[in-house]
Scaffold this motif. Structure first.
Motif, short mmCIF file in Angstrom:
data_model
loop_
_atom_site.label_atom_id
_atom_site.label_comp_id
_atom_site.label_asym_id
_atom_site.label_seq_id
_atom_site.Cartn_x
_atom_site.Cartn_y
_atom_site.Cartn_z
N LEU B 8 7.44 0.46 -15.15
CA LEU B 8 6.30 -0.11 -15.88
C LEU B 8 5.43 -0.91 -14.91
CD1 LEU B 8 8.00 -1.46 -19.15
CD2 LEU B 8 6.78 0.70 -18.83
N MET B 71 3.30 0.62 -21.47
CA MET B 71 3.74 -0.77 -21.69
C MET B 71 3.76 -1.13 -23.17
SD MET B 71 2.15 -3.27 -18.76
CE MET B 71 2.64 -4.73 -19.69
N ALA B 158 3.89 -9.97 -21.74
CA ALA B 158 3.31 -8.64 -21.48
C ALA B 158 1.88 -8.54 -22.02
CB ALA B 158 4.19 -7.56 -22.10
#
Lengths: 150, 185
Positions: B8, B71, B158
């Motif tokens: 990722l 993601m 994130a």
């Protein structure tokens, strides 16, 4: 509520404070994004630390596991690619890019020799196709995995 | 041609499942300002773009957006692991679950499947780049809204990364606009 876990990014401080919308969506969010500017003041260095081999373009040691070092350098690489697309003659960025790519190649080779392929082409084993081995990027070890991921 | 890298762009490690949050964050994959639309918008706009530098930025941002799709999908995947039927109903994830289970399907938070009508692509270079500047701002605002609704530090880590990338992309598209103007487009 802990909304502020630091991820090392700029422009995040004071974001989304509880139930109010103060500070969100205003001009202050756009620091460094005046697109007439050329913000190339060395803001792309990866974190320094006690890494086991990886170095950023300033020669400082990278921190974290080999995978984390590769991730950090890949981020630098992507950021420089975008910058160079609109500044293709920037000497500083070009030098930085090639140093980053060189280091990334070195770490990728180390990773693929010791952990597993990062791309399909990086399958270094001559007797097994390790590309299909887990974990895949969305699968985390241990408690983060579903039953079927194991 | 694309090459897949088994990593990722930024780590996603969600400790606690949360079906309610998953049903909101799915919009960052398949909603009107989501990453699927972003990748499709930029990659399809490239072909008639009259300047190599602008083709380059559309290619490279579009490619990064595909990484962002991964993601967001990873966040939803981890938020919905090992749920019981009671948890699915209590978390308001039932309407998604009945159609898809915990499978990843690009849809908006309100359940509308990804719709290409939420993007635009025109031969007119200035019109397309203006679309892209607006798209980055709309995506940034969407991530702001997610941060207002989420108090999970793992998720927010994130989401903040993705939000920051919208700002960088906006900057680069602004430079692309200046490049086109210098060539009197």
């Amino acid at each position: 509520m802990n909304r502020a876990r630091n991820n090392g990014m700029n422009n995040m401080n004071g974001r989304v404070g509880g139930v109010t919308n103060n500070g969100t969506g205003g001009r202050t969010d756009m620091n460094g994004t005046n697109y007439n500017g050329t913000n190339m003041n060395g803001g792309y260095t990866a974190p320094n630390g006690n890494g086991r081999g990886g170095r950023n373009a300033n020669g400082a040691a990278l921190s974290g596991s080999l995978a984390e070092q590769i991730r950090a350098l890949c981020f630098v690489k992507v950021e420089l690619e975008l910058y160079l697309d609109t500044h293709p003659r920037c000497r500083t960025a070009l030098d930085y890019y090639y140093q980053t790519v060189e280091e990334l190649k070195r770490l990728t080779e180390e990773y693929e020799n010791t952990v597993g392929p990062l791309t399909a082409m990086g399958n270094v084993s001559t007797d097994q196709w390790h590309w299909v081995d887990g974990p895949w990027p969305w699968q985390q070890a241990g408690d983060f995995m579903r039953e079927g991921d194991r | 041609m694309w090459i897949y890298q088994k990593q990722l762009q930024h780590p996603v490690k969600i400790e606690r499942p949360n079906p309610r949050l998953a049903s909101i964050i799915i919009t960052a994959l398949g909603g009107p300002d989501g990453e699927t639309g972003a990748a499709m918008r930029y990659l399809n706009q490239r072909y008639t773009m009259p300047d190599g530098k602008v083709v380059g930025i559309l290619t490279d941002v579009g490619t990064e957006e595909m990484g962002h799709q991964e993601m967001v999908a990873s966040i939803v995947y981890q938020l919905t692991r090992n749920l019981t039927p009671d948890e699915i109903i209590a978390g308001g994830f039932d309407k998604y679950y009945v159609d898809h289970g915990a499978g990843i399907f690009p849809a908006s938070a309100s359940g509308m499947p990804f719709n290409a009508a939420s993007i635009a692509s025109k031969e007119d270079a200035l019109a397309s780049i203006h679309e892209d500047l607006a798209a980055e701002q709309k995506a940034r605002a969407m991530y702001d809204n997610i941060l207002r609704l989420s108090d999970d530090p793992d998720v927010n880590d994130a989401i903040k990364f993705l939000r920051q990338r919208e700002i960088v992309h906006f900057q680069r598209f602004g430079e692309a606009m200046n490049i086109l103007r210098d060539k009197n487009f």
